[in-house]
Every structure is written in C-alpha cells, then in structure tokens.
Design a protein around this motif. Structure first.
Motif, PDB file in Angstrom:
ATOM      1  N   LEU B 118       0.843  -1.209   0.000  1.00  0.00           N
ATOM      2  CA  LEU B 118       0.000   0.000   0.000  1.00  0.00           C
ATOM      3  C   LEU B 118       0.872   1.250   0.000  1.00  0.00           C
ATOM      4  N   ILE B 119       1.944   1.215   0.804  1.00  0.00           N
ATOM      5  CA  ILE B 119       2.830   2.382   0.863  1.00  0.00           C
ATOM      6  C   ILE B 119       3.508   2.585  -0.484  1.00  0.00           C
ATOM      7  N   ALA B 120       4.036   1.474  -1.036  1.00  0.00           N
ATOM      8  CA  ALA B 120       4.757   1.599  -2.307  1.00  0.00           C
ATOM      9  C   ALA B 120       3.853   2.190  -3.381  1.00  0.00           C
ATOM     10  N   ALA B 121       2.665   1.621  -3.556  1.00  0.00           N
ATOM     11  CA  ALA B 121       1.759   2.117  -4.588  1.00  0.00           C
ATOM     12  C   ALA B 121       1.272   3.520  -4.251  1.00  0.00           C
ATOM     13  N   GLY B 122       1.055   3.767  -2.953  1.00  0.00           N
ATOM     14  CA  GLY B 122       0.619   5.100  -2.542  1.00  0.00           C
ATOM     15  C   GLY B 122       1.665   6.151  -2.898  1.00  0.00           C
ATOM     16  N   LEU B 123       2.938   5.793  -2.713  1.00  0.00           N
ATOM     17  CA  LEU B 123       4.009   6.733  -3.082  1.00  0.00           C
ATOM     18  C   LEU B 123       3.945   7.050  -4.574  1.00  0.00           C
ATOM     19  N   GLY B 124       3.701   6.009  -5.380  1.00  0.00           N
ATOM     20  CA  GLY B 124       3.632   6.223  -6.825  1.00  0.00           C
ATOM     21  C   GLY B 124       2.491   7.156  -7.197  1.00  0.00           C
ATOM     22  N   LEU B 305       7.383   3.005  -8.783  1.00  0.00           N
ATOM     23  CA  LEU B 305       6.997   2.900  -7.372  1.00  0.00           C
ATOM     24  C   LEU B 305       5.776   2.002  -7.210  1.00  0.00           C
ATOM     25  N   VAL B 306       4.786   2.207  -8.078  1.00  0.00           N
ATOM     26  CA  VAL B 306       3.623   1.326  -8.025  1.00  0.00           C
ATOM     27  C   VAL B 306       4.059  -0.099  -8.330  1.00  0.00           C
ATOM     28  N   GLY B 307       5.019  -0.222  -9.265  1.00  0.00           N
ATOM     29  CA  GLY B 307       5.549  -1.544  -9.579  1.00  0.00           C
ATOM     30  C   GLY B 307       6.165  -2.206  -8.365  1.00  0.00           C
ATOM     31  N   LEU B 308       6.783  -1.401  -7.510  1.00  0.00           N
ATOM     32  CA  LEU B 308       7.390  -1.952  -6.294  1.00  0.00           C
ATOM     33  C   LEU B 308       6.336  -2.682  -5.462  1.00  0.00           C
ATOM     34  N   ALA B 309       5.122  -2.175  -5.501  1.00  0.00           N
ATOM     35  CA  ALA B 309       4.034  -2.867  -4.789  1.00  0.00           C
ATOM     36  C   ALA B 309       3.817  -4.246  -5.394  1.00  0.00           C
TER      37      ALA B 309
END
Lengths: 430, 424
Positions: B118-124, B305-309
């Motif tokens: 959630l954090i990773a995608a939220g950052l994106g 960043l979303v990819g990191l999710a």
C-alpha cells in the motif's frame, strides 16, 4: 483538435507556443500506424486464410424483412482494406503537407473500413451476427452512456465528477433492494435516481460548501459507496434473498420501427432503460445547448466570476447540475440489476464508472460525443463476447486488448489535448 | 498522518503575554490538523459502529422488545460494537489473548506486511499527484511489474542476493515502462493520463492473462492453470523476524522508497521541477523547465513505485506463484492512501500503515466476529473524507478555526494546487 490548439495558442501564450502554424502530423501518423497494423494483420497474418469466407449475417431470424447474408473472401477483403487504408493514410499526409484540414468524413470512413477489415479477418470461416453484435453494443453501453451524461452535466458546471462509479453502484444497489421489496421495478428505477442524486449531493456539498478538492471527494465517495454496498450486501442482502431478487425489465419491441432492417432490432428491441437513455441523451444535449438554464450551467463551468457578475448564483447552479448528473448516473446503475443481471452483487459495476469517466474526457465534455465514446467502449466489450463465441485467429487476449489499444491510439492521435471546461475542478470563492 | 498535516504555527506576536499565548496555542491544537485527524478517525469509527450495530442480528432482535427491556438492546449494541472493534485492534496491533509477547505482537507485523504494497503504490500515486497527474493505472503497472519480477524470479538462475536484486530491478523497469508510456503519450500528444492509464490497466490485464496461460512464458510447466510456478528461494525477500512472522524484507525496500521520494521531492533538482510543474505547468514552462520531460520522468518513476508494490506481492507476500489477480485492488487502494497522506512521502507512509492495520484487523474481525471486512473500507473512506474537509469537522465539533485571518487564502491556494490533477 489541432485547430483548437492553433486558434487558442497565439492569443494566450504566443512566446512559449511557436508551434501555432506548424502542421500537425498526428492524424497521418495515427492513420499510418493503423494502416501498417492492418497490413500486418490482414495481409501477413491473413495469408493463411486464403480460400476462407467471412460471413456477415445482417438479419435476425424473426425479422420481417430478411436481408441476405454477405459472404466476403477473407484474404481478398483484407488486402483490399489494407491497401485502401494505406492510400487514405497517404492522402491524409498529403493533405497535411498542403495545410489542408483533414475532413472528418475521411476519419470516419477510415475507422469503418478498418472495422470491416478487422471483422472480416477475425470471422474467417465463420459468421458474424451483425445485429446481435450491435444490439449488445447498445445494451452494454447503456450504463456507460448514463454515467457519461451524468459526468458531462456535472463537469460542464465546473465540478469534476470522479464519483460516477459510486453513483452507478448506489443506483444498482438501491434499485435492486427497492424493486425486490416493493415488487415494482419502476419504483426501483426511482430509487436508483434518488440514490445517485444522494451520492452527488454529498459530492456537491463537500465541494461547494467545504471546498474540498473535487478529485479527492470523488475518489473517496467511490470507495465509500463500494464499502457501504458491499457491507450491506454481506450483512443484509445475502442472508435474506427476498431483498435481492428484482424482476428484470423485458425487452419491448417498438411497433413498425423495430422492423427496419438492422437499425430496428438494434435500437428498438431494447428494455425501457435503453429507451429512457435515448430521451436522456436528447434532453441533456437540448438542456445544455438550447436552453437558458444550459447556458447558465456552461457559463458557471467556464467563467464563474463572469456568471456571478450577471447575477447567476454560481453555487446553486452547480449544485443543481451536479445533482441532476447524479440522477442520470444513478438511473444508469439500475441497468446492472433491473436491466441485466437481476440481482445485486458486490462491486458489480466493476470499474464501468471509470470507463464512463474516460468517455466523458474522450467525448470532450460534449453529451453526443461522450455518448459515441461510450458506444465505442460498449462495442469493444460486446466484440469480446461475440469473438469469444466464434473463435478468432489470434489468442483471444489480444483481441480483447485491441479496443483499449485502439482507444489509446485514438486519444493520442485524434483527441489530443481535450479541453475541459475552463473552471472544471476549481471552487468558486466570492 | 497527523504528523504530516500539522499546520505551521501561526505567526504569533511577541507582544503576546503568557496567558494569551497559551490560549492561542490551545486554539491551534484544538482547531489544527492533528486534532482534526484524530476526530476524523473517531467519527469514522462511530459511523462504523452504528453500521455494525444496525446490521447485527442480536441487535435487531432485541430492538423488537426495546420498550419492555431496553437494557437488552444496549447490551447487544455494546457486544456487537466492542466485539468487532476489539477484534479489529487485536488483529492489527496487539493480541491480548496470546500467551507470550512474541505471539502477541504478531498482528503488528501483519499490519506492516499489509502496509508494504500500500505504501509503495501510494508513493507512486502521490508522486503523480504532486506533478498534477492522476495515476489510476496502478493495476496495470503492478501487474506488469509483478510479471517481470516474477519471471526473473522463477525462470532465471542466479546466486542468492543478486537474483533478488535483478528480480527487483526487472520489476521496477516493468512498472517504469508501463507508467512511462502514459507520460510519453501525455507529453508528446497530450493524451489525457486518466484515459490512458485506465486503458493500459486492461491491456496489462489481458497481456498477463495471455502470458499466464502460455507455456514457456509465465505459466507453470506441466500445469493447465493460469498460474506461475513458485518463486526460486534465491529471489524471495527474506523474513525480517524469522519464519513465525510474515513480515519480509520488502518492508525495507518500501522504507527506502519513502526516503527516496522524500529526497526526490524536497532535496533534488528534478523534484523541484516536479513540484513546479504540479503547481503551474505554464509558469514552469516559462521558467525554463522542460514540462514534457517532467511528465515522462514523473510517470516513469510513479510507475516504478507502483511496480514496487507488485514486486512486493510476488517476491514477499505470495511467493508460491501468482495469477492475474495478484494486484488485489492495491492500485486503487493506493489512491486513497495517497490522498490520506496528502501526497507527502511520510504522510503516505503513515497512511499506508494505518490502512494496513485496517486490512489486517479487518480480516481478523471478519473471522472472529463475522463482521464483513467491507466495514473497514467504509471507515477508511470516511476518515479520508473528514480529513479532507476540516471545516466540516470543525463545524460538527464546534472547534475554533485556527489562524482565522489567513485561512481562506491558504485554502484557496491549496485547492488550486491539487486541482491541477484533473483540471488539465
């Protein structure tokens, strides 16, 4: 769209946009890409289909006037279409080179030809039921069109409406519950409108009174409605099935009109929801562009200060427009439960609201164009169903993907910088 | 999220005497954003409690004879609400019923596990917001990243450590490309990012579905299911606190990503350009910033960043092989997370942990009390809604307005900034 940027560029920012007089090669490039694509699909991949026939069935069995089936040789049709498309792309490049505007007819013709070629290629060796394809298109587009009309109405007044998904879902939920509880699907339709209006009233209240960012409220309202309806579904509807079994509207044939070949079955053998849709499209178009009220709505969306100066109550006008938009979107939500499935399900709108939002933007905030964009998406969805049944020469996933790829190309090539109402998304503070 | 939204102290006069200053401070605290956040959470929980109580069978039963024995109803309401919320708490933070501390603290690690993607995608999504773009393409970017990282993780043989890094890089690249397409199209042709991201979601979905049923691509050998084989042990995030907890090292990548985004936005040259374009693209262009490149870079980084999710999903959470539902709606949840975190890196970090707690606790609540997890979604939405509307919360609780004289101006500027998102 190139004309729009050209005409507006010198007036506003002459320094940073020297491109005002430069030719726009977007359309030729887009045409070219599609021509190359069709060469590849219909000619290179289509070589293996020599000798096959693609049949287009133009009439349904119960039609009074039966049209003969049209059988086209797959490969020859493909080659013909590809060659013509290449020629048209070249013609458009020449027109741009000569600084001549590319006529819209050319674009429409190009799209139609590509479609015919594509269908002929996809249906090699089998039959495409053209009326069935188009009937499904209109049916599946109905919620998208309602959602898009609601979005157009709201955004024309200057309130960004990301909450279409929530309005559709609220409409679907309440229409199912009310129609089941009362046994009267017409009351269900009414409930759907009320639910959609309630969602958009919350949107309007937060946006107009508390000046919250419009996108935030829209996104959050979607989540809220998804959560609420899912929760109530699990807690209330799932245990007692009699609250979630509404009667589905039957298809009604309009006398005489429904016997017109092709058009009749497509437009006039639908449910009451679709007939209301025709009226809604006309009403929104007429209301926005032919009435005093519509002029005010657009004024409030383009230049609220000016509207205020001549005595229009900006926030009240916006509130009414947003609420009306919710009524329309909510009505579209009833399609899911009363027009198609016959029961509410968790998150059953399944992102349709976002596609409707895309249709609003694709349709450049114009009711008719947004309707056409929604029809395109509806066609795409239904094409998947039809091709899924008759089978297709390439993996089905690529067929399913194609409409979305085409949309991206179309948005990049033709629509370009679509211009929102000037005050869209901006709160008006006196 | 309260920490990120605290208002700067109003410019106070040095002439204020002690008591005046105290009153002013009190006004700032009670009317300020931290208080608003707390009240928003409280109020959302109250609404959730009402919903839980109303739909509880026992409550409905006892309401039937409310006038003869009202205490029954009250007790039923209390049981329903307290049961649900205590399950929510024990499922997300600390389990009182556990025998020892190490078991009792397990829910907290679950929260962090759920919070990671959630954090990773939220950052994106938040980064895109800061540049004035609305990235609804989280689903597609996650799927592509998961596909790329997953393929490297099970099909390529590399030594431990390097394998993991290569898999992560492949995923980041996948997400960056999928997001970059959007930025490129917006920069070169003006295509609206909302349309393109939505369309690319579908394209990615079908692409991954195709690869998942194609032997030699993503499908597990010898299987007919549209599912990948399990990830190689060399490419999986190691557990952070041993095998008894689900929390994996992916959480560290997310912490690193948060620091990176913070550095990018507030310390780097590129980040300055991002924010400038987000606030006013025309002014940024006049100031010599290449707006088109900014769109491209911003969407590529946002996509990565979303990819990191997605990477965290396949290399950390679901390592036994994945299907096309691996994104689990995180791409959309991320929008809410980014909004709650006000598009600021540490705000998003906190918001992600809060939502992770809700998710972890929600599952526990559903299992223990039979309250559908959807109630959590309602509470989350209400929190964001109320935090986004401070005047509403103030009006509801009769709080004073902090720094009354400067409020309207600031608010006007703020809304204009964030409105760039769709008003393009």
């Amino acid at each position: 769209m190139s004309t729009l940027t050209q005409s507006s560029a010198p007036a506003s920012t002459p320094i940073v946009k020297p491109a005002a007089q430069i030719r726009s090669w977007k359309i030729p490039i887009t045409f070219g890409s599609f021509a190359v694509l069709s060469l590849f699909l219909f000619v290179v991949l289509g070589r293996g289909l020599r000798g096959e026939l693609s049949t287009f069935r133009l009439s349904e069995g119960r039609d009074l006037i039966q049209l003969p089936e049209v059988a086209l040789p797959t490969f020859a049709t493909g080659v013909f279409v590809a060659v013509v498309l290449v020629l048209m792309a070249a013609a458009s490049a020449w027109l741009v080179y000569r600084h001549t505007k590319i006529p819209i007819v050319l674009t429409i013709l190009f799209a139609l030809l590509f479609l015919v070629g594509f269908l002929a290629w996809a249906a090699s060796g089998s039959t495409i039921p053209v009326p069935g394809l188009l009937i499904g298109t209109v049916t599946l587009s109905a919620p998208l069109i309602f959602g898009a009309l609601g979005g157009v109405l709201s955004e024309r007044a200057g309130v960004v409406n990301v909450a279409i998904e929530g309005q559709l879902l609220a409409g679907a939920f309440s229409s199912a519950v009310v129609a089941s509880a009362t046994g009267n699907p017409y009351l269900g339709l009414l409930a759907a409108m009320v639910a959609g209006a309630l969602v958009s009233m919350v949107l309007a209240a937060f946006v107009l009174k508390y000046l919250v960012d419009q996108v935030i409220v829209g996104v959050v309202l979607n989540v809220l409605v998804i959560g609420l309806t899912s929760f109530l579904y699990s807690q209330v509807l799932a245990p007692s099935a009699n609250l979630n079994s509404p009667d589905v509207f039957p298809r009604l044939n309009v006398p005489f009109l429904s016997e017109i070949p092709i058009i009749g079955p497509v437009l006039f053998r639908q449910t009451i929801i679709v007939y209301v849709m025709y009226v809604a499209i006309a009403l929104v178009y007429f209301g926005l562009f032919r009435t005093k009220w519509g002029l005010r709505v657009r004024a409030v969306g383009e230049h609220p200060q000016a509207a205020d100066t001549v005595g229009i109550n900006v926030n009240r006008t916006r509130f009414i427009a947003v609420t009306l938009g919710g009524v329309i979107s909510g009505f579209g939500g009833a399609y899911f439960t009363l027009g198609a499935v016959g029961a509410f399900n968790k998150e059953m709108t399944n992102g349709m609201g976002f596609i409707a939002l895309a249709a609003v933007i694709f349709g450049q905030w114009h009711p008719i164009k947004a309707t056409l964009a929604a029809l395109l998406f509806g066609f795409a969805t239904n094409l998947q169903n039809v091709l899924g049944i008759i089978g297709s020469p390439v993996p089905s996933e690529f067929m399913l993907m194609l409409p979305y790829v085409v949309t991206i190309f179309a948005v990049a090539g033709f629509v370009g910088r679509s211009r929102a109402p000037a005050a869209d998304g901006k709160p008006y503070i006196k | 999220m309260s920490a990120t939204t605290t208002t700067a102290p109003a410019g106070r006069d040095s002439r204020m005497d002690g008591s005046e200053r105290w009153i002013q401070t009190l006004r700032d605290i009670t009317g300020g954003s931290a208080m608003i956040s707390v009240l928003a959470v409280l109020f959302a929980l109250v609404v959730g409690a009402i919903l839980i109580a109303f739909t509880n069978e026992r409550v409905q039963e006892t309401a039937g004879y409310f006038f003869s024995r009202p205490t029954d109803l009250l007790r039923a309401v209390w049981d329903a609400v307290a049961g649900a919320y205590s399950a929510l708490f024990q499922g997300s933070i600390y389990n009182f019923r556990a025998t020892n501390f190490l078991t009792a603290i397990r829910p907290l690690t679950e929260t962090l596990t759920f919070a990671t993607p959630l954090i990773a995608a939220g950052l994106g999504v938040g980064l895109a917001f800061r540049v004035g773009m609305f990235n609804i393409g989280g689903r597609g970017q996650m799927l592509i990243a998961a596909g790329a990282a997953g393929w490297v993780a099970f099909a390529v043989e590399l030594p431990a450590g390097i394998h993991l890094i290569v898999a992560i890089l492949a995923g980041l690249l996948g997400g960056a490309i999928w997001g970059g397409i959007v930025g490129l199209l917006k920069a070169r042709t003006g295509a609206h990012e909302v349309i393109v991201t939505i369309m690319l979601n579908f394209v990615a979905l079908y692409l991954i579905q195709f690869l998942l049923r194609t032997p030699g691509a993503l499908q597990a050998p010898g299987s007919n299911n549209p599912k990948t084989p399990a990830m190689a042990a060399t490419a999986v995030f190691p557990d952070l606190f041993g095998p008894r907890y689900n929390l994996h090292a992916g959480f560290l990548t997310v912490v690193a990503a948060t620091i990176f985004v913070w550095w990018l936005l507030s310390r780097s040259n590129l980040g300055f350009q991002f924010r400038a374009v987000g606030q006013n693209p025309s002014a940024a262009r006049v100031a010599g910033i290449n707006v088109k490149n900014v769109y491209l870079y911003a969407m590529a980084i946002s996509g990565a960043l979303v990819g990191l999710a997605g990477i965290n999903q396949v290399l950390g959470t679901v390592t036994t092989g994945f299907g096309s539902g691996i994104d689990a709606g995180i791409g959309f949840d991320a929008i809410t997370v980014a909004l709650l975190g006000r598009s600021k890196p540490w705000g998003i970090f906190a918001a992600g942990i809060l939502f992770g707690a809700f998710k972890a606790g929600g599952f526990a609540m559903q299992a223990a009390e039979g309250v559908p997890i959807d109630i959590v979604v309602v509470v989350q939405a209400l929190i964001v809604l109320f935090i986004a509307a401070p005047p509403l919360v103030r009006a509801m609780f009769h709080l004073p307005t902090p720094g009354t004289s400067r409020k309207p101006k600031i608010r006007a500027v703020k809304t204009r900034q964030t409105n760039e998102v769709v008003a393009k």
